[in-house]
Design a protein around this motif. Structure first.
Motif, PDB file in Angstrom:
ATOM      1  N   MET A  33       0.857  -1.184   0.000  1.00  0.00           N
ATOM      2  CA  MET A  33       0.000   0.000   0.000  1.00  0.00           C
ATOM      3  C   MET A  33       0.889   1.228   0.000  1.00  0.00           C
ATOM      4  O   MET A  33       2.071   1.159   0.368  1.00  0.00           O
ATOM      5  N   GLY A  34       0.317   2.335  -0.415  1.00  0.00           N
ATOM      6  CA  GLY A  34       1.131   3.539  -0.429  1.00  0.00           C
ATOM      7  C   GLY A  34       0.377   4.735  -0.948  1.00  0.00           C
ATOM      8  O   GLY A  34      -0.861   4.732  -1.026  1.00  0.00           O
ATOM      9  N   TRP A  35       1.154   5.755  -1.297  1.00  0.00           N
ATOM     10  CA  TRP A  35       0.593   7.001  -1.784  1.00  0.00           C
ATOM     11  C   TRP A  35       1.355   7.482  -3.010  1.00  0.00           C
ATOM     12  O   TRP A  35       2.591   7.410  -3.051  1.00  0.00           O
ATOM     13  N   TYR A  36       0.600   7.952  -3.988  1.00  0.00           N
ATOM     14  CA  TYR A  36       1.136   8.676  -5.127  1.00  0.00           C
ATOM     15  C   TYR A  36       0.588  10.095  -5.040  1.00  0.00           C
ATOM     16  O   TYR A  36      -0.388  10.358  -4.341  1.00  0.00           O
ATOM     17  N   ARG A  37       1.196  10.994  -5.761  1.00  0.00           N
ATOM     18  CA  ARG A  37       0.648  12.353  -5.822  1.00  0.00           C
ATOM     19  C   ARG A  37       0.815  12.916  -7.220  1.00  0.00           C
ATOM     20  O   ARG A  37       1.726  12.545  -7.944  1.00  0.00           O
ATOM     21  N   LYS A  38      -0.087  13.841  -7.540  1.00  0.00           N
ATOM     22  CA  LYS A  38      -0.003  14.545  -8.817  1.00  0.00           C
ATOM     23  C   LYS A  38      -0.039  16.034  -8.519  1.00  0.00           C
ATOM     24  O   LYS A  38      -1.075  16.560  -8.068  1.00  0.00           O
ATOM     25  N   ALA A  39       1.086  16.674  -8.768  1.00  0.00           N
ATOM     26  CA  ALA A  39       1.175  18.121  -8.610  1.00  0.00           C
ATOM     27  C   ALA A  39       0.672  18.794  -9.872  1.00  0.00           C
ATOM     28  O   ALA A  39       0.698  18.199 -10.959  1.00  0.00           O
ATOM     29  N   PRO A  40       0.211  20.031  -9.765  1.00  0.00           N
ATOM     30  CA  PRO A  40      -0.275  20.756 -10.949  1.00  0.00           C
ATOM     31  C   PRO A  40       0.783  20.807 -12.039  1.00  0.00           C
ATOM     32  O   PRO A  40       1.933  21.182 -11.791  1.00  0.00           O
ATOM     33  N   GLY A  41       0.416  20.378 -13.239  1.00  0.00           N
ATOM     34  CA  GLY A  41       1.333  20.441 -14.362  1.00  0.00           C
ATOM     35  C   GLY A  41       2.388  19.353 -14.409  1.00  0.00           C
ATOM     36  O   GLY A  41       3.275  19.379 -15.266  1.00  0.00           O
ATOM     37  N   LYS A  42       2.303  18.395 -13.488  1.00  0.00           N
ATOM     38  CA  LYS A  42       3.297  17.327 -13.446  1.00  0.00           C
ATOM     39  C   LYS A  42       2.623  15.962 -13.547  1.00  0.00           C
ATOM     40  O   LYS A  42       1.413  15.825 -13.347  1.00  0.00           O
ATOM     41  N   CYS A  94      -4.270   7.193  -2.816  1.00  0.00           N
ATOM     42  CA  CYS A  94      -3.943   5.962  -2.117  1.00  0.00           C
ATOM     43  C   CYS A  94      -3.765   4.845  -3.143  1.00  0.00           C
ATOM     44  O   CYS A  94      -4.478   4.799  -4.156  1.00  0.00           O
ATOM     45  N   TYR A  95      -2.826   3.960  -2.880  1.00  0.00           N
ATOM     46  CA  TYR A  95      -2.479   2.889  -3.807  1.00  0.00           C
ATOM     47  C   TYR A  95      -2.472   1.560  -3.065  1.00  0.00           C
ATOM     48  O   TYR A  95      -2.049   1.481  -1.906  1.00  0.00           O
ATOM     49  N   ALA A  96      -2.952   0.530  -3.734  1.00  0.00           N
ATOM     50  CA  ALA A  96      -2.889  -0.809  -3.164  1.00  0.00           C
ATOM     51  C   ALA A  96      -2.586  -1.815  -4.265  1.00  0.00           C
ATOM     52  O   ALA A  96      -3.204  -1.762  -5.333  1.00  0.00           O
ATOM     53  N   GLY A 111      -7.098   5.019  -5.305  1.00  0.00           N
ATOM     54  CA  GLY A 111      -8.272   5.711  -4.826  1.00  0.00           C
ATOM     55  C   GLY A 111      -8.574   6.933  -5.661  1.00  0.00           C
ATOM     56  O   GLY A 111      -7.892   7.217  -6.649  1.00  0.00           O
ATOM     57  N   GLN A 112      -9.583   7.687  -5.250  1.00  0.00           N
ATOM     58  CA  GLN A 112     -10.025   8.844  -6.023  1.00  0.00           C
ATOM     59  C   GLN A 112      -9.204  10.083  -5.728  1.00  0.00           C
ATOM     60  O   GLN A 112      -9.283  11.070  -6.449  1.00  0.00           O
ATOM     61  N   GLY A 113      -8.425  10.062  -4.673  1.00  0.00           N
ATOM     62  CA  GLY A 113      -7.523  11.162  -4.352  1.00  0.00           C
ATOM     63  C   GLY A 113      -8.065  12.101  -3.295  1.00  0.00           C
ATOM     64  O   GLY A 113      -9.272  12.290  -3.160  1.00  0.00           O
TER      65      GLY A 113
END
Length: 120
Positions: A33-42, A94-96, A111-113
């Motif tokens: 399990m873990g976390w990803y992120r999306k920053a604006p423009g990236k 969230c990631y699984a 997940g939906q973020g």
């Protein structure tokens, strides 16, 4: 596979937030399990993961500031985020890596973020 994410919000630089994620559904086993992120423009990027044995992995940008932890029995993952910076702003997913009862292989799910905004 269903995700319930919480903990996002607006915080000033230097502040802290804790993200939580509970995964449910027809899941037989979760490997990671873990976390990803999306920053604006990236592009979306990996932030941190924790596997079924408690081994953690962090992207270099958050090492020493973020701490990931999990509860295998509850299919839950947490991410404590300290000393937040403006560059940490983004949508955190969230990631699984999980195996459902009727499948043979482990597959990735997101997940939906939840949105995190670091701003003064």
């Amino acid at each position: 596979v269903h995700f319930v994410e919480s903990g996002g919000g607006v915080v000033q630089p230097g502040g802290s937030l804790t993200l939580s994620c509970v995964v449910s559904g027809s899941i037989e086993s979760i490997k990671t399990m873990g976390w990803y992120r999306k920053a604006p423009g990236k592009e979306r990027e990996l932030v941190a993961t924790i596997n079924e044995h408690g081994i953690t992995n962090y992207t270099e940008a958050v090492q020493g500031r973020f701490t990931i932890s999990g509860d295998n029995a509850k299919n839950t993952v947490y991410q404590q985020m300290n000393s937040l910076k403006s560059v940490d702003t983004g949508v955190y997913y969230c990631y699984a890596e999980a195996r459902q009862y009727y499948l043979v292989s482990y597959l990735p799910y997101w997940g939906q973020g939840t949105r995190v905004t670091v701003s003064s």
